[in-house]
Scaffold this motif. Structure first.
Motif, PDB file in Angstrom:
ATOM      1  N   LEU A 112      48.402  43.847  36.326  1.00  0.00           N
ATOM      2  CA  LEU A 112      47.694  43.116  37.288  1.00  0.00           C
ATOM      3  C   LEU A 112      46.253  42.633  36.952  1.00  0.00           C
ATOM      4  O   LEU A 112      45.685  41.457  37.028  1.00  0.00           O
ATOM      5  N   VAL A 113      45.484  43.788  36.100  1.00  0.00           N
ATOM      6  CA  VAL A 113      44.143  43.469  35.852  1.00  0.00           C
ATOM      7  C   VAL A 113      44.185  42.370  34.436  1.00  0.00           C
ATOM      8  O   VAL A 113      43.418  41.603  34.580  1.00  0.00           O
ATOM      9  N   ARG A 114      45.092  42.479  33.725  1.00  0.00           N
ATOM     10  CA  ARG A 114      45.385  41.671  32.748  1.00  0.00           C
ATOM     11  C   ARG A 114      45.550  40.104  33.090  1.00  0.00           C
ATOM     12  O   ARG A 114      44.786  39.117  32.649  1.00  0.00           O
ATOM     13  N   ALA A 168      37.021  47.408  40.632  1.00  0.00           N
ATOM     14  CA  ALA A 168      36.154  48.001  39.686  1.00  0.00           C
ATOM     15  C   ALA A 168      36.768  49.025  38.923  1.00  0.00           C
ATOM     16  O   ALA A 168      36.933  49.333  37.662  1.00  0.00           O
ATOM     17  N   VAL A 169      37.443  49.891  39.640  1.00  0.00           N
ATOM     18  CA  VAL A 169      38.195  51.173  39.203  1.00  0.00           C
ATOM     19  C   VAL A 169      39.199  50.751  38.301  1.00  0.00           C
ATOM     20  O   VAL A 169      39.566  51.176  37.242  1.00  0.00           O
ATOM     21  N   ALA A 170      40.069  49.489  38.945  1.00  0.00           N
ATOM     22  CA  ALA A 170      41.294  49.035  38.131  1.00  0.00           C
ATOM     23  C   ALA A 170      40.999  48.680  36.840  1.00  0.00           C
ATOM     24  O   ALA A 170      41.559  48.968  35.733  1.00  0.00           O
ATOM     25  N   THR A 171      40.016  47.922  36.690  1.00  0.00           N
ATOM     26  CA  THR A 171      39.417  46.963  35.667  1.00  0.00           C
ATOM     27  C   THR A 171      38.878  48.140  34.557  1.00  0.00           C
ATOM     28  O   THR A 171      39.233  48.017  33.326  1.00  0.00           O
ATOM     29  N   ASP A 175      40.813  49.115  30.840  1.00  0.00           N
ATOM     30  CA  ASP A 175      39.845  48.915  29.800  1.00  0.00           C
ATOM     31  C   ASP A 175      40.275  50.162  28.875  1.00  0.00           C
ATOM     32  O   ASP A 175      40.162  50.198  27.494  1.00  0.00           O
ATOM     33  N   GLY A 176      40.497  51.403  29.331  1.00  0.00           N
ATOM     34  CA  GLY A 176      41.057  52.418  28.461  1.00  0.00           C
ATOM     35  C   GLY A 176      39.741  53.411  28.184  1.00  0.00           C
ATOM     36  O   GLY A 176      39.851  54.181  27.133  1.00  0.00           O
ATOM     37  N   ALA A 177      38.659  52.954  28.622  1.00  0.00           N
ATOM     38  CA  ALA A 177      37.228  53.395  28.071  1.00  0.00           C
ATOM     39  C   ALA A 177      37.129  55.058  28.744  1.00  0.00           C
ATOM     40  O   ALA A 177      36.416  55.705  28.360  1.00  0.00           O
ATOM     41  N   THR A 178      37.981  55.431  29.846  1.00  0.00           N
ATOM     42  CA  THR A 178      38.062  56.771  30.419  1.00  0.00           C
ATOM     43  C   THR A 178      39.199  57.262  30.659  1.00  0.00           C
ATOM     44  O   THR A 178      40.139  56.548  30.352  1.00  0.00           O
ATOM     45  N   GLY A 179      39.235  58.728  30.437  1.00  0.00           N
ATOM     46  CA  GLY A 179      40.539  59.330  30.664  1.00  0.00           C
ATOM     47  C   GLY A 179      40.796  59.697  31.909  1.00  0.00           C
ATOM     48  O   GLY A 179      41.649  60.585  32.250  1.00  0.00           O
TER      49      GLY A 179
END
Length: 206
Positions: A112-114, A168-171, A175-179
């Motif tokens: 969905l984000v993509r 905001a959380v989904a985006t 993006d994979g910047a957080t685990g």
């Protein structure tokens, strides 16, 4: 006669839900370009005309089931104790709701984000669709706080929190910047919003 009308309405709702789920699945599995009136209708075994009777666009079809699931968030918020602070209620309800609203699997959220990043029409449909949900959340908040929904700004501002936080959380997660997990990111977003967005002072979520 009443029972016949009720049966017809249930069948219509079932058809709408099946079409929306099919549209969502096609987007996740094959990309948004694969979502057409013809492909969705074929999946559900109805005619393309039937699809167009229910939805004006593929974007509306993709998001419809998600918006319906968001209605459960409103009811979960309404079910919280009447004397509980609104921020506490949001912190309790939203982390558990994110997967129910955005999708049953993490891959659904990423898809969905993509798709939303690539297709402005899908993002615009999200804003339009969730405006109705925000209104219902604002009504719940006004009921609990004794605010005047037509004159007080606070219920409307707080009602915008769930949709904004989920987006905001989904985006950030996609993006994979957080685990961090999606529910943990939601909890952090509510805490930071409640504290007035302490930029530079709030610990990052890892």
């Amino acid at each position: 006669m009443t029972s016949d009308v009720g049966l017809r309405e249930r069948k219509k709702r079932a058809t709408r839900t099946a079409l929306s789920r099919a549209a969502w699945s096609l987007m996740v599995e094959r990309g948004i370009d694969a979502v057409t009136a013809e492909s969705v209708a074929a999946t559900v075994d109805v005619s393309p005309r039937t699809f167009r009777n229910y939805f004006s666009s593929r974007e509306e079809a993709i998001l419809d089931a998600m918006v319906q699931r968001a209605g459960a968030l409103v009811e979960a918020l309404r079910a919280r104790p009447a004397d509980e602070p609104v921020w506490d209620s949001l912190a309790h309800v939203l982390p558990d709701a994110i997967m129910n609203v955005l999708g049953e699997r993490e891959a659904d959220v990423a898809a969905l984000v993509r798709a939303s990043a690539d297709r402005p029409a899908l993002l615009a449909q999200q804003v339009t669709a969730f405006a109705r949900v925000e209104r219902r959340v604002a009504e719940v908040i006004a009921e609990r706080t004794g605010a005047d929904l037509d004159r007080d700004l606070a219920p409307h501002l707080l009602a915008a929190v769930p949709a904004a936080a989920l987006r905001a959380v989904a985006t950030m997660w996609a993006d994979g910047a957080t685990g961090a997990t999606l529910p943990d990111l939601v909890r952090a977003s509510i805490a930071q919003l409640r504290d007035g967005l302490p930029l530079g002072r709030a610990a990052p979520v890892t």
